[in-house]
Design an enzyme around this catalytic site. Structure first.
Site, mmCIF file in Angstrom:
data_model
loop_
_atom_site.group_PDB
_atom_site.id
_atom_site.type_symbol
_atom_site.label_atom_id
_atom_site.label_comp_id
_atom_site.label_asym_id
_atom_site.label_seq_id
_atom_site.Cartn_x
_atom_site.Cartn_y
_atom_site.Cartn_z
ATOM 1 N N SER A 65 50.946 -62.735 11.274
ATOM 2 C CA SER A 65 51.432 -63.091 10.472
ATOM 3 C C SER A 65 50.811 -63.593 8.808
ATOM 4 O O SER A 65 49.419 -63.138 8.499
ATOM 5 C CB SER A 65 51.380 -65.062 11.398
ATOM 6 O OG SER A 65 51.804 -64.849 12.052
HETATM 7 N N1 SAH Z 1 48.142 -64.665 15.634
HETATM 8 C C1 SAH Z 1 48.923 -63.169 15.292
HETATM 9 C C2 SAH Z 1 50.186 -62.741 15.705
HETATM 10 C C3 SAH Z 1 50.956 -61.919 16.378
HETATM 11 S S1 SAH Z 1 52.386 -61.821 16.491
HETATM 12 C C4 SAH Z 1 48.505 -62.569 14.813
HETATM 13 O O1 SAH Z 1 47.342 -63.384 13.910
HETATM 14 O O2 SAH Z 1 47.635 -61.361 14.569
HETATM 15 C C5 SAH Z 1 53.056 -62.439 18.558
HETATM 16 C C6 SAH Z 1 52.204 -61.879 19.149
HETATM 17 O O3 SAH Z 1 53.037 -62.978 21.215
HETATM 18 C C7 SAH Z 1 52.675 -60.505 19.738
HETATM 19 O O4 SAH Z 1 51.660 -60.046 19.627
HETATM 20 C C8 SAH Z 1 53.414 -60.833 21.048
HETATM 21 O O5 SAH Z 1 53.112 -59.520 22.070
HETATM 22 C C9 SAH Z 1 52.688 -61.986 21.664
HETATM 23 N N2 SAH Z 1 53.829 -62.008 22.769
HETATM 24 C C10 SAH Z 1 54.870 -62.203 22.795
HETATM 25 N N3 SAH Z 1 55.931 -63.396 23.117
HETATM 26 C C11 SAH Z 1 54.585 -64.022 24.312
HETATM 27 C C12 SAH Z 1 53.891 -63.639 25.743
HETATM 28 N N4 SAH Z 1 54.786 -64.511 26.346
HETATM 29 N N5 SAH Z 1 53.076 -64.741 26.350
HETATM 30 C C13 SAH Z 1 52.038 -63.909 25.150
HETATM 31 N N6 SAH Z 1 51.632 -63.053 24.236
HETATM 32 C C14 SAH Z 1 53.722 -62.765 23.916
#
Ligand code: SAH
Length: 225
Positions: A65
């Site tokens: 993000s």
């Molecule tokens: N906080 C992270 C943002 C990652 S984007 C950062 O700072 O890098 C969102 C993430 O949520 C992705 O890696 C995706 O794989 C994960 N995601 C999506 N659905 C999910 C679920 N049901 N359980 C766990 N992770 C999930």
């Protein structure tokens, strides 16, 4: 060769221009964002632009993000340092590191094992020892370890996932979560008092989808094993 000092300067500029000037006021959040080396959570080819005002690709079609969004979500949780926090969507592990700086203990769930492993390495290298990373469907939360004082969901949900709502601390537990369609969401702050949940809806955002039982359906065909 970009060195530590270069990145420290970039980080200071990021905090001033992207956070302080846009009214992020929680000094613990600002301190955490000054400390955590964002460039160590992304692919090395992107390091020169680690501190720019945007999300970046981190592999598996996922993103880290934008700094302002990380700071805003962190500030809304109003952490004091004593809390147990659940994060859904570890991704790069950058937001996880910020939460480690702000809370007592962080449990983070990621659905892609590959991302979870890389994030775990980055956090370990930096010496964070108050974090546990789980691989699985975070839309179901982690009932064994509930209740949580704070929950942060960093992927977009179609609605407030019931299990997460029930795993909030009834005594003022807080959750930040983007809710909406696959393309557009609003960041919601949910606060629980006993059997009452207060919801404030704020900033328009765009996150990758939460994929799982209480999220969106996966659009990719299942992997054959
Ligand atoms: N906080 C992270 C943002 C990652 S984007 C950062 O700072 O890098 C969102 C993430 O949520 C992705 O890696 C995706 O794989 C994960 N995601 C999506 N659905 C999910 C679920 N049901 N359980 C766990 N992770 C999930």
């Amino acid at each position: 060769m970009l060195d530590k000092l270069y990145f420290k300067k970039q980080r200071e500029a990021m905090v001033k221009q992207q956070l302080v000037d846009r009214h992020i006021t929680d000094t613990r959040v600002l301190q955490a964002m000054l400390r955590v080396p964002r460039h160590l959570f992304i692919p090395s080819s992107l390091r020169p632009i680690a501190y720019t005002d945007r999300p970046l690709m981190i592999g598996n079609g996922q993103t880290i993000s934008q700094p302002y969004v990380v700071a805003t979500m962190s500030q809304w949780l109003a952490l004091q340092g004593t809390e147990s926090v659940l994060e859904i969507g570890t991704g790069s592990g950058y937001q996880t590191a910020i939460l480690c700086e702000l809370a007592k203990r962080v449990i983070s769930i990621e659905r892609f094992a590959d991302l979870a492993r890389k994030a775990g390495h980055a956090l370990e290298r930096l010496g964070y020892d108050n974090v546990e990373i789980h691989v699985g469907d975070g839309s179901q939360g982690l009932s064994d370890m509930a209740p949580f004082d704070a929950i942060m969901v960093t992927a977009a949900a179609p609605a407030l996932p019931e299990p997460l709502r029930l795993q909030m601390n009834p005594n003022g537990g807080r959750m930040v979560i983007p809710i909406g369609t696959r393309n557009n969401q609003r960041l919601e702050l949910v606060t629980r008092f006993g059997a009452r949940w207060a919801i404030d809806s704020h900033l328009g955002v765009r996150f990758v989808p939460l994929v799982g039982q209480h999220g969106f359906a996966d659009t990719l065909p299942p992997v054959e094993t």
